[in-house]
Design a protein around this motif. Sequence first.
Motif, PDB file in Angstrom:
ATOM      1  N   ARG A 175       0.837  -1.207   0.000  1.00 13.39           N
ATOM      2  CA  ARG A 175       0.000   0.000   0.000  1.00 13.39           C
ATOM      3  C   ARG A 175       0.866   1.249   0.000  1.00 13.39           C
ATOM      4  O   ARG A 175       0.663   2.170   0.777  1.00 13.39           O
ATOM      5  CB  ARG A 175      -0.931  -0.005   1.218  1.00 13.39           C
ATOM      6  N   PHE A 211     -15.547  -0.958   6.576  1.00 12.77           N
ATOM      7  CA  PHE A 211     -14.436  -1.647   5.930  1.00 12.77           C
ATOM      8  C   PHE A 211     -14.925  -2.971   5.371  1.00 12.77           C
ATOM      9  O   PHE A 211     -15.213  -3.897   6.119  1.00 12.77           O
ATOM     10  CB  PHE A 211     -13.300  -1.881   6.918  1.00 12.77           C
ATOM     11  N   TYR A 214     -16.260   0.915   1.992  1.00 16.27           N
ATOM     12  CA  TYR A 214     -14.883   1.296   1.691  1.00 16.27           C
ATOM     13  C   TYR A 214     -14.123   0.058   1.242  1.00 16.27           C
ATOM     14  O   TYR A 214     -14.003  -0.915   1.979  1.00 16.27           O
ATOM     15  CB  TYR A 214     -14.240   1.898   2.934  1.00 16.27           C
ATOM     16  N   ALA A 256     -10.901  -0.217  -0.022  1.00 15.17           N
ATOM     17  CA  ALA A 256      -9.439  -0.266  -0.107  1.00 15.17           C
ATOM     18  C   ALA A 256      -8.863  -1.406   0.713  1.00 15.17           C
ATOM     19  O   ALA A 256      -7.729  -1.800   0.504  1.00 15.17           O
ATOM     20  CB  ALA A 256      -8.844   1.055   0.353  1.00 15.17           C
ATOM     21  N   HIS A 257      -9.643  -1.917   1.640  1.00 18.06           N
ATOM     22  CA  HIS A 257      -9.114  -3.026   2.436  1.00 18.06           C
ATOM     23  C   HIS A 257      -9.815  -4.335   2.109  1.00 18.06           C
ATOM     24  O   HIS A 257      -9.846  -5.243   2.925  1.00 18.06           O
ATOM     25  CB  HIS A 257      -9.206  -2.689   3.919  1.00 18.06           C
ATOM     26  N   ASN A 290      -9.599  -7.575   0.861  1.00 20.35           N
ATOM     27  CA  ASN A 290      -8.448  -8.420   0.590  1.00 20.35           C
ATOM     28  C   ASN A 290      -8.835  -9.761   0.003  1.00 20.35           C
ATOM     29  O   ASN A 290      -7.971 -10.576  -0.297  1.00 20.35           O
ATOM     30  CB  ASN A 290      -7.650  -8.652   1.876  1.00 20.35           C
ATOM     31  N   ASN A 325     -10.835   3.126  -7.862  1.00 22.10           N
ATOM     32  CA  ASN A 325      -9.552   3.565  -7.323  1.00 22.10           C
ATOM     33  C   ASN A 325      -9.342   3.094  -5.899  1.00 22.10           C
ATOM     34  O   ASN A 325      -8.241   3.175  -5.381  1.00 22.10           O
ATOM     35  CB  ASN A 325      -9.396   5.079  -7.423  1.00 22.10           C
ATOM     36  N   GLN A 326     -10.391   2.627  -5.244  1.00 25.90           N
ATOM     37  CA  GLN A 326     -10.204   2.114  -3.889  1.00 25.90           C
ATOM     38  C   GLN A 326      -9.757   0.661  -3.914  1.00 25.90           C
ATOM     39  O   GLN A 326      -8.853   0.257  -3.208  1.00 25.90           O
ATOM     40  CB  GLN A 326     -11.509   2.206  -3.099  1.00 25.90           C
ATOM     41  N   ARG A 348      -8.099  -2.749  -4.519  1.00 27.79           N
ATOM     42  CA  ARG A 348      -6.734  -3.102  -4.894  1.00 27.79           C
ATOM     43  C   ARG A 348      -6.728  -4.483  -5.504  1.00 27.79           C
ATOM     44  O   ARG A 348      -7.296  -5.412  -4.947  1.00 27.79           O
ATOM     45  CB  ARG A 348      -5.821  -3.071  -3.677  1.00 27.79           C
ATOM     46  N   GLU A 394      -6.450   3.710   2.820  1.00 24.83           N
ATOM     47  CA  GLU A 394      -5.963   2.578   2.043  1.00 24.83           C
ATOM     48  C   GLU A 394      -4.481   2.332   2.285  1.00 24.83           C
ATOM     49  O   GLU A 394      -3.980   1.258   1.998  1.00 24.83           O
ATOM     50  CB  GLU A 394      -6.239   2.790   0.548  1.00 24.83           C
ATOM     51  N   THR A 397      -4.170  -3.362   6.808  1.00 22.30           N
ATOM     52  CA  THR A 397      -5.539  -3.669   7.214  1.00 22.30           C
ATOM     53  C   THR A 397      -5.690  -3.851   8.721  1.00 22.30           C
ATOM     54  O   THR A 397      -6.576  -3.260   9.338  1.00 22.30           O
ATOM     55  CB  THR A 397      -6.003  -4.937   6.498  1.00 22.30           C
TER      56      THR A 397
END
Lengths: 367, 401, 539
Positions: A266, B32, B99, B101-102, B104, B128-129, B131, C345, C349
């Motif tokens: 990140r 999240f 959200y 971005a996390h 996984n 864009n959040q 991954r 981000e 995490t």
Amino acid sequence: MEPIQINIRQLFVLIVLFEHGSAIVIPLGVSAKQDVWIAILLGLALGLLVFSVYGRLFRCYPDQPLVGYIQHIVGAPLGKLLGIVYVTYFLYIAARVLRDFGELLLTFAYPETPLFVLNAIMALVVMYGAYKGLEVLARTGELFLAMLYVMALAGFVLVFVSGVMDLSQLEPVLEEGWGRVWKTVFTETLYVPFGEMIVFTMLFPYVNNPAKVSRAAVIGMALTGLNLAVIAAINMIVLGPDGASRSSFPLLDTIRRIQVAHFFERLDVLFMIALIIGGFFKISIFFYAGVVGAAHLFGISKHQRIVYPLGLLVLLLSIAIASNYAEHIYEGLKIVTFYLHIPLQIIIPVLLLVIAAIRRRFGPSTK
Amino acid sequence: MKRRIAIFVLLVVCTGMLAGCWSKKELTDLAFIIAVGLDKTKDGKYLASFQVVNPGNVAGATQRGGGAAGVPVSIYASTGDSLVEASRKASQKLSRLPYYAHTNLVVIGEEVAREGLDGVFDALERNNQFRTTARLVIAHGHSAQDVLTVLTPVDKISANQIIKTLEFSEMAWGQTMNVDVWQVIRDLSSPGRNPVVTGVKIEGNPTRGKRQTNVQSSVPDARVSLDGLALFKNGRLVKWVNGPTARGVVWVLDRIKQTNVTIPWNGKQEAIGFRTVRAKTDVEAEFKGGRPSISVHIGAEGDISEVLTMVHLNDPAVLLRLEKELDRHIENEVKQAIVSAQRVRTDVFGFGDAVHRAAPRLWKKIQNEWHDRYFPELDVTVTADIYIRRTGLRNKPYMEK
Amino acid sequence: MLFQWGMRQQKKRMDVKQEGSDYSGEASDVPQEPLSAELAVNIDIIRQKTGESSDVIIRRFALGQKWQIKAAIIFVDGLVDEKNVYEFVLTPLLQASFPLALEEKERFQWIEKKLAAVGGVKHISDWGKLFFELFSGATVMLIDGTPFAVSASTKGGEYRSIEEPQTQIAVRGPREGFTESLRANTAMIRRRIRNPNLWLETMQIGTVTQTDVAIMYIKGIVNDGIVKEVRERLRRIDIDSVLESGYIEQLIEDQTFTTFPTTYHTERPDIVAANLLEGRVAVFVEGTPFVLLAPAVFIQFFQAVEDYYARFDIATALRFLRVLIFFISLVAPAIYIAATTFHQEMIPTQLVIAIAAQREAVPFPGFVEALVMEVTFEILREAGVRLPRAVGQAVSIVGALVIGQAAVEAGFVSSAMVIVVSITAIASFATPSFAIAISARLIRFGLMFLAAMFGFYGIMMGILAMILHLCSLRSFGVPYMSPLAPFIPSNAGDTLFRVPTWMFRERPRLINQKNIVRQSGDQKPEPPAPSRQEKGDGA
């Protein structure tokens, strides 16, 4: 002309930072797919050729910026007109890079923020830098170049350690033959970033050691070309030709692939730092060249007096030049390249050199 | 000078006023989403499930007590014609901003996988959040939602449990692969390679696995475990492979780190165990008379991990014969894997890419028919070179003969 | 001899002042006319002008064989060493027979001869000078029928003795620090640099206070341009009082509108000596232990004096640590704000979930939380600095409650925030120079605002602007960021790195431009070459 002076090292630093500028973050030459590094190196080679024209012009007029000797060569009225064209060109490109910068930031980190605000902050800092002048910019550059290199090295090590590199992604070399590579060179890599060296013809007279200017510029360009080729190759190695060419920001994707020890991941902020440093120097140098050019043309003794009005102009222009990103990119690749880059970076300087040479040979005196 | 200052101040003030902190997101306003599950409903819509972390209830983060009371994650599901639509709809149920971005982990239901992954990933890759380093698994025999609802005892967040299992299992056992979304997208977009994704299944009773009681027992009612590799073709799941065959696939893809190979010896099945420590696979394309063929070379080294029969491990000649046997054994495993892929006409090994690299012109001609025509008949030679470096702390087993 | 030289300089300076400007300023009620020949008149004037202050002691006595000549000595109690006054001024005069027939000039010479035991015997003919000498600790002698006074230096009185410096403490290194006495301070430097090229210029600044201000430099090493510049800037000062070197600092620095210090101040004589040897100019001010050094560059504020006493590897490691510390104290809270409100981000995490859990019960937005905590900490620090030592204990107890577990348990702040504030606080304490730590404190709040508005973009732009600003600063003409920007390779060994001492070949180039070479180049210590016999054994 103001009595400011930068030394050869500072010129070199500015050239390196300027050439890296936005080139490291945008998908430079990816239409050559896995041969992008060849395209960049060829762009560099031709760029050096083009630069030799600028270098020669500078040698004829070592104490004059471009907008100054252009009047000597083609005469005052036409020269003045061309000077205005060049100043406008510099300011327009500054606005374009500012727009690029804002769009990148908007896309990847600040989707809800208005473009104007992001651009305005950058424009403010650029204006502040231009107000302080070339010496301050050069000194700041010395600090940031070191920082950029440390970061690049760290990034490279991290990418390597992450084990996401697959060298076979660079193969097959020259899959489609030289055609695709040359096409990329002549539509992209020659002009951005190498042809943009034209802007430095405005700054060369400020260097305290004119004899070494060309050498510093050539080494600077070569170093940048190699760096960019390495970066582009790493992007290819990590992302693959397909991944890299579909990406809006290959470098960002590469950095996002970094995963080391569940901690070094990140790291998008690395990308942002590279983007901001590169963007700042690219915009600043174009802007500064535009400002001193305008000051020179209109006989303004202190360039500080027109920094803020021109800065506002660039800021507004950066918003107004296109209504969306696709339009902006299209203009950049099609219109700007053919109607601005080719004539202003190549044709006019070559003509100037030819006229200067003819005058020198046949005319009684160019002075 | 005064005017300049005025302009400057004006600008600062303007931007300051305008700056309403647009992209600002307070932590307490974010949900999240740690995992996304994707299924199909009866009427052909997507059913997206979002595993949302309940931060207050995650162990280690319980600062002001009250932690143990609740569950660490909760699931929100919604339907839609696309992933984006479903995720936007979910906000009707979520009190916070989703959200990503996390995120996984992405779990794809088997049904979706069989119908095709096309169009699933575009929203993920574009966002864009999100991954693309998020792991991808296929729910084997269950819906993705079921997999996400199971509560897990050791790693409180079940997505983390699955991710860690993926990571360590690939490292220690080598019959599954830790594949992320980015790799799958790369494979999907490449004409010379099809994706392989690990499957997960639920052991036990999925409905009881949702309850807090699941984590209060030493033998949970339901557990999530990894199960086999899913082979894809044209973006559709076509075959599951398990056990040694699955490991064969992993061998070819050069993803083996450590594993345990057992070979027969002295007429006894599964007599000697070998643990690899390092392994490297090279795939090369060769051409015989204009037709491509592939050679796979596996090099590995490791130790003897278990001996269940009498063997003199201090004799180099014996070790040599053992190495030969190991070579044969691993070659067979790999060949088996290749054959089973050839049977369903999908090149999951990237042989096509190897051909592409070696002969780009030829590849241009054959790439459209690669999987269906060339790959099934491809001539693949597999060679393995195994080196036994050490034999552990004993050189002879304690049971004589 | 040195002393006399100093006095001579001072005299010259004074002359210049008197000619040039209304040097007496607000104290202009000092009579301009020359001294009277009559003792009684003179004493009356002194009495009147000093308001009959009780510490101005006037002792009348008589001279001559028949005690027919009236005389008086005047001194300020507390400023003089009374023993000296009686033993070396009064006694010799009383024991000698005063010749009446002497001319004015010869009279002075006679007195001077008699007072050989005390230094600085001066002829005074006007009131301004008389009062100046008087309040500088001299004993002034007036003789009836003589239109001049004689002053003799009897400086003395109580000063704080030399103690260990309070602000810049070194584990290894000299323990003495400057005191409030200018003369003692200059002497400390003299003792370190025993070279006639160590020059000292003294002048009086402050129209009311007439404070002694001295410039010290090493002729031949210093850049004369800088000395001239410092002298000019000091000469330009027209202020009623100078009570601390901070007054001078603010009046001579290049730029006022910057948070960064462009002169260096210290109370360690070894630092001053080292800087003089690098070609800097020191400004001493009577009445303060803080000596100014100019020109100052940015990196200087990260150079602790011990860097040069410790070995180079340790010193280098500590330099890096200090730059890191400065950076942390600058941006830590800003990064916390940016990371938790814009760039979630970026946080791993597990960590982001942990932080989110802590923030669940906190009712404030991240920025407000950070701002409140930082301001609280600043309040605590200010309280700690200003309070009498006895109360300090109480402050630290209360502080631990406010920035600590109690605040966390009350649900006001998250424990992550407490950690960030604490790290920032420790970092700002660990910065070796207080002057630069303070500017980091100010900028920190600016960066926090930027972070709250634009996240990392804001922080980056803030830092970019800050570095542009730093690069545009100059200290007495020397670029502030040198030798990093402009980069000077031969001086870069004393920046982030501290190269071994034998590699310090050159003095800073921009500060001193002529006498660059500091030491010979072949001083690398090596073990002695093995003897022939050893060589033979080895082969």
